[in-house]
Design a protein around this motif. Structure first.
Motif, PDB file in Angstrom:
ATOM      1  N   GLY A   1     -11.065  16.005  28.577  1.00 59.40           N
ATOM      2  CA  GLY A   1      -9.664  15.662  28.417  1.00 59.40           C
ATOM      3  C   GLY A   1      -9.214  15.973  27.009  1.00 59.40           C
ATOM      4  O   GLY A   1     -10.010  15.965  26.076  1.00 59.40           O
ATOM      5  N   SER A   2      -7.942  16.284  26.871  1.00 53.13           N
ATOM      6  CA  SER A   2      -7.351  16.554  25.569  1.00 53.13           C
ATOM      7  C   SER A   2      -6.050  15.771  25.441  1.00 53.13           C
ATOM      8  O   SER A   2      -5.337  15.568  26.432  1.00 53.13           O
ATOM      9  CB  SER A   2      -7.054  18.052  25.392  1.00 53.13           C
ATOM     10  N   PHE A   3      -5.762  15.371  24.224  1.00 47.49           N
ATOM     11  CA  PHE A   3      -4.564  14.605  23.915  1.00 47.49           C
ATOM     12  C   PHE A   3      -3.822  15.314  22.794  1.00 47.49           C
ATOM     13  O   PHE A   3      -4.439  15.881  21.887  1.00 47.49           O
ATOM     14  CB  PHE A   3      -4.942  13.174  23.504  1.00 47.49           C
TER      15      PHE A   3
ATOM     16  N   ALA B   1      -1.043  15.013  27.447  1.00 48.61           N
ATOM     17  CA  ALA B   1      -2.482  14.932  27.693  1.00 48.61           C
ATOM     18  C   ALA B   1      -2.819  15.893  28.819  1.00 48.61           C
ATOM     19  O   ALA B   1      -1.943  16.312  29.576  1.00 48.61           O
ATOM     20  CB  ALA B   1      -2.884  13.501  28.061  1.00 48.61           C
ATOM     21  N   ALA B   2      -4.084  16.232  28.914  1.00 50.56           N
ATOM     22  CA  ALA B   2      -4.546  17.089  30.003  1.00 50.56           C
ATOM     23  C   ALA B   2      -5.957  16.669  30.395  1.00 50.56           C
ATOM     24  O   ALA B   2      -6.763  16.275  29.548  1.00 50.56           O
ATOM     25  CB  ALA B   2      -4.533  18.553  29.586  1.00 50.56           C
ATOM     26  N   GLU B   3      -6.199  16.746  31.688  1.00 55.83           N
ATOM     27  CA  GLU B   3      -7.527  16.484  32.240  1.00 55.83           C
ATOM     28  C   GLU B   3      -7.944  17.742  32.968  1.00 55.83           C
ATOM     29  O   GLU B   3      -7.123  18.377  33.639  1.00 55.83           O
ATOM     30  CB  GLU B   3      -7.451  15.297  33.190  1.00 55.83           C
ATOM     31  N   TYR B   4      -9.222  18.128  32.857  1.00 55.39           N
ATOM     32  CA  TYR B   4      -9.670  19.399  33.425  1.00 55.39           C
ATOM     33  C   TYR B   4     -11.187  19.431  33.539  1.00 55.39           C
ATOM     34  O   TYR B   4     -11.879  18.532  33.048  1.00 55.39           O
ATOM     35  CB  TYR B   4      -9.173  20.579  32.566  1.00 55.39           C
TER      36      TYR B   4
ATOM     37  N   PRO C   1     -16.355  17.341  33.177  1.00 59.26           N
ATOM     38  CA  PRO C   1     -14.974  16.921  32.982  1.00 59.26           C
ATOM     39  C   PRO C   1     -14.676  16.733  31.501  1.00 59.26           C
ATOM     40  O   PRO C   1     -15.560  16.375  30.718  1.00 59.26           O
ATOM     41  CB  PRO C   1     -14.879  15.596  33.738  1.00 59.26           C
TER      42      PRO C   1
ATOM     43  N   THR D   1      -9.902  16.377  21.627  1.00 55.16           N
ATOM     44  CA  THR D   1     -10.613  16.718  22.855  1.00 55.16           C
ATOM     45  C   THR D   1     -11.848  15.835  23.003  1.00 55.16           C
ATOM     46  O   THR D   1     -12.574  15.603  22.038  1.00 55.16           O
ATOM     47  CB  THR D   1     -11.023  18.206  22.853  1.00 55.16           C
ATOM     48  N   TYR D   2     -12.051  15.353  24.234  1.00 55.04           N
ATOM     49  CA  TYR D   2     -13.210  14.527  24.553  1.00 55.04           C
ATOM     50  C   TYR D   2     -13.935  15.052  25.780  1.00 55.04           C
ATOM     51  O   TYR D   2     -13.306  15.484  26.741  1.00 55.04           O
ATOM     52  CB  TYR D   2     -12.787  13.077  24.853  1.00 55.04           C
ATOM     53  N   TYR D   3     -15.266  14.988  25.707  1.00 46.62           N
ATOM     54  CA  TYR D   3     -16.133  15.258  26.858  1.00 46.62           C
ATOM     55  C   TYR D   3     -17.433  14.514  26.606  1.00 46.62           C
ATOM     56  O   TYR D   3     -17.671  14.016  25.497  1.00 46.62           O
ATOM     57  CB  TYR D   3     -16.372  16.765  27.052  1.00 46.62           C
TER      58      TYR D   3
END
Length: 129
Positions: A102-104, A73-76, A100, A117-119
């Motif tokens: 995030g992707s999984f 996962a990544a947060e950015y 912000p 991907t979520y935003y």
């Protein structure tokens, strides 16, 4: 380098070919709003569309690794400019935005097999309206 970091470095460089190289041929791309796109061709078409409508750079990246290398996962933070009006969204006038996200990921054989991907779309719409 972790495959997810390589993928995002390529994203920030505008290097779609390297992004595609990070993916399995049957990648499942779950976008924030819309249907799942399967395969590299659909992913490439999505990237072409996004490049026409948006210029984005991701910062404050944190990559998380889990499930014995099978998930990540990544947060950015997405720092962007809205370049061309996207169908069903507000008119583009070069507005900038910062939000912000995030992707999984599912990982298989050293490649990315799923990207989700979520935003907050309402936040983005408020920023560009």
């Amino acid at each position: 380098m972790h495959i997810v970091q390589r993928y995002f470095d390529a994203f920030n460089a505008g290097d779609t070919a390297t992004m595609l190289d990070c993916l399995t041929d049957d990648v499942a791309h779950h976008v924030n709003e819309g249907n799942i796109r399967t395969g590299k061709e659909k992913f490439s078409e999505f990237c072409d569309h996004m490049s026409r409508c948006y210029k984005e750079n991701l910062t404050d990246m944190v990559v998380f690794d889990g499930a014995e290398g099978r998930r990540a996962a990544a947060e950015y933070i997405v720092n962007g400019t809205y370049l061309q009006t996207d169908s069903g969204l507000p008119e583009a006038r070069g507005q900038t935005y910062r939000l912000p996200a995030g992707s999984f990921f599912d990982l298989r054989d050293g490649k990315i097999a799923r990207v989700t991907t979520y935003y907050n779309l309402a936040d983005w719409v408020a920023q560009v309206s």
